[in-house]
Design an enzyme around this catalytic site. Structure first.
Site, short mmCIF file in Angstrom:
data_model
loop_
_atom_site.label_atom_id
_atom_site.label_comp_id
_atom_site.label_asym_id
_atom_site.label_seq_id
_atom_site.Cartn_x
_atom_site.Cartn_y
_atom_site.Cartn_z
N PHE A 137 0.86 -1.19 0.00
CA PHE A 137 0.00 0.00 0.00
C PHE A 137 0.89 1.23 0.00
CE2 PHE A 137 -2.32 3.57 1.64
CZ PHE A 137 -3.48 3.52 0.89
N ASP A 222 9.26 2.83 1.93
CA ASP A 222 8.11 3.63 2.31
C ASP A 222 7.92 3.45 3.81
OD1 ASP A 222 5.61 4.62 2.93
OD2 ASP A 222 4.65 3.89 1.09
N LYS A 251 2.35 10.92 7.32
CA LYS A 251 1.53 10.64 8.49
C LYS A 251 2.03 11.37 9.76
CE LYS A 251 -1.10 6.95 6.64
NZ LYS A 251 -0.80 5.85 5.77
C1 LIG Z 1 -0.98 5.95 4.30
C2 LIG Z 1 0.14 5.45 3.48
C3 LIG Z 1 0.49 6.05 2.27
C4 LIG Z 1 -0.32 7.17 1.66
O1 LIG Z 1 -0.39 8.30 2.45
P1 LIG Z 1 -1.54 9.40 2.16
O2 LIG Z 1 -1.16 10.53 3.06
O3 LIG Z 1 -2.85 8.77 2.52
O4 LIG Z 1 -1.45 9.74 0.72
C5 LIG Z 1 1.59 5.58 1.59
N1 LIG Z 1 2.31 4.56 2.07
C6 LIG Z 1 2.00 3.93 3.23
C7 LIG Z 1 2.85 2.81 3.72
C8 LIG Z 1 0.90 4.35 3.97
O5 LIG Z 1 0.56 3.71 5.09
#
Ligand SMILES: *Cc1c(COP(=O)(O)O)cnc(C)c1O
Length: 405
Positions: A137, A222, A251
């Protein structure tokens, strides 16, 4: 019309929220419009790792909002440099490019990887490939959902961008086999979040680091959900003592108040962007930079990664001690746990609803995993409350399933 009906009537139905209308929050607690108090065991997918309305963050936000917020990157501000410097210090990497949402940080990483592939690795034009993981994700843009393995994220949103290859997560041999001369980067979550708190096997990150170096492929991690203390370290990759070539943050970087993200990478990778090549109206604005720098300072001053390690160990030990036939497995690291529910016996969404009735906010990810990811400021007694609610909910669901059988 109540608030739920109003949102349903005028909004798109791309979420199905639990039926509670929240109006304020403080620390690990939130209150609904009727004044009922709930324990937040989700913290907006780690965006609220500092807890709701942290006084230092609210003060920094308020003071800076009165001074200067947005001027665009057409001008320098007296706020951005210190924030970028701190990101480099924390990661030991050479440069940072600020954006707003996580997906934008990932898009930035993808652009950087492809540029590096063409200009440094000399991959033929249009042929660059990025290796990603099954169950990944990385956000919701059309490029990103194009390489998702989750049908719900993709359905009818194509055509999708080519140039992505998917391999099983945590399998170094599959990864080695997928690398070609056209591979510019590997883009993985260090621990998969939305995929169900999937921790790769011990040694995987070290193997990945060695393989990427050997094959001249960028290692991009990520850490938007796993980073900034969530797993008991500042970054989850530190558990294996490695440093990636680039990392995406988001986040918790916004301190639970603003969307702030960044792509932080080796200096030579960041230098691939020249004026005009990439940008964002709001990225790196003075207000965001101020709040994010304060969020990093609070994280250090309160040792939130250390708290996450200590409280996370407690949370996981209490979860492992629960013996319920509904639970198949408990996974996690730091204050981040995924409880895999046996779908033949119970439904994770139903368990979230039952937790809500006991005033604990938790939400399933995918359909079979109950995720617990509280603010990192949570105390032992609050973890105990969550565990009691969870035990009661599991017992209740089990006895109902038995009476139906
Ligand atoms: C939440 C998330 C994203 C996307 O972040 P947004 O601020 O919702 O665009 C990307 N990578 C990971 C691992 C995430 O948990």
């Amino acid at each position: 019309m109540n608030e739920i009906e109003r949102e349903q009537r005028f909004g798109a139905h791309n979420y199905s929220p639990l039926p509670v209308v929240l109006s304020h929050g403080k620390g690990v607690w939130v209150w609904d419009v009727e004044g009922n108090r709930y324990l937040d065991m989700m913290s907006a997918y780690s965006a609220v790792s500092h807890g709701h309305a942290h006084p230092r963050l609210v003060a920094a936000l308020t003071a800076q909002a009165q001074r200067l917020a947005v001027v665009s990157r057409a001008f320098y501000t007296d706020r951005l440099g210190a924030f970028l410097e701190r990101l480099c210090d924390l990661t030991t990497l050479g440069g940072a490019l600020p954006m707003n949402t996580g997906a934008e940080a990932v898009e930035t990483a993808i652009k950087a990887a492809r540029r590096w592939g063409y200009s440094v690795k000399r991959i033929p034009a249009g042929k660059a490939e990025i290796i990603v993981a099954d169950g990944n994700f990385h956000g919701r843009t059309t490029t990103i959902v194009g390489f998702s393995s989750e049908p719900a994220y993709r359905a009818d949103f194509g055509p999708f961008a080519p140039g992505f290859v998917r391999v099983p997560f945590g399998d170094i041999d599959a990864l080695r086999a997928a690398i070609t001369p056209n591979t510019c980067a590997v883009l993985f979550e260090t621990i998969q979040g939305e995929g169900g708190i999937v921790v790769p096997p011990e040694g995987f990150l070290r193997g990945l680091r060695a393989l990427c170096t050997e094959q001249n492929v960028l290692m991009l991690l990520d850490e938007i959900q796993s980073g900034l203390g969530r797993t008991g370290r500042w970054f989850a990759y530190q558990h294996e003592g490695i440093v990636p070539d680039g990392v995406m943050l988001g986040k918790a970087l916004g301190g639970g108040l603003l969307p702030v993200s960044a792509f932080v990478a080796r200096r030579d990778i960041i230098d691939l962007f020249e004026p005009g090549s990439h940008g964002s109206t709001f990225g790196g604005n003075a207000l965001a930079a101020t709040v994010a720098l304060e969020a990093l300072d609070v994280m250090a001053d309160e040792d939130l990664p250390g708290r996450s390690a200590e409280m996370g160990e407690y949370l996981l030990s209490r979860l492992h001690a629960i013996h319920s036939p509904l639970i198949r497995e408990v996974r996690g690291r730091g204050l981040w746990a995924g409880i895999e529910i046996d779908p033949a016996r119970a439904d994770a969404h139903d368990l979230s609803m039952r937790m809500l009735r006991r005033r604990v906010l938790a939400k399933e990810t995918r359909s079979t995993v109950l995720r617990l990811a509280p603010p990192l400021v949570i105390e032992r007694a609050e973890i105990d409350m969550c565990i009691s609610a969870l035990k009661a909910v599991l017992a209740e669901a089990e006895s109902e399933a038995e009476s139906q059988a």
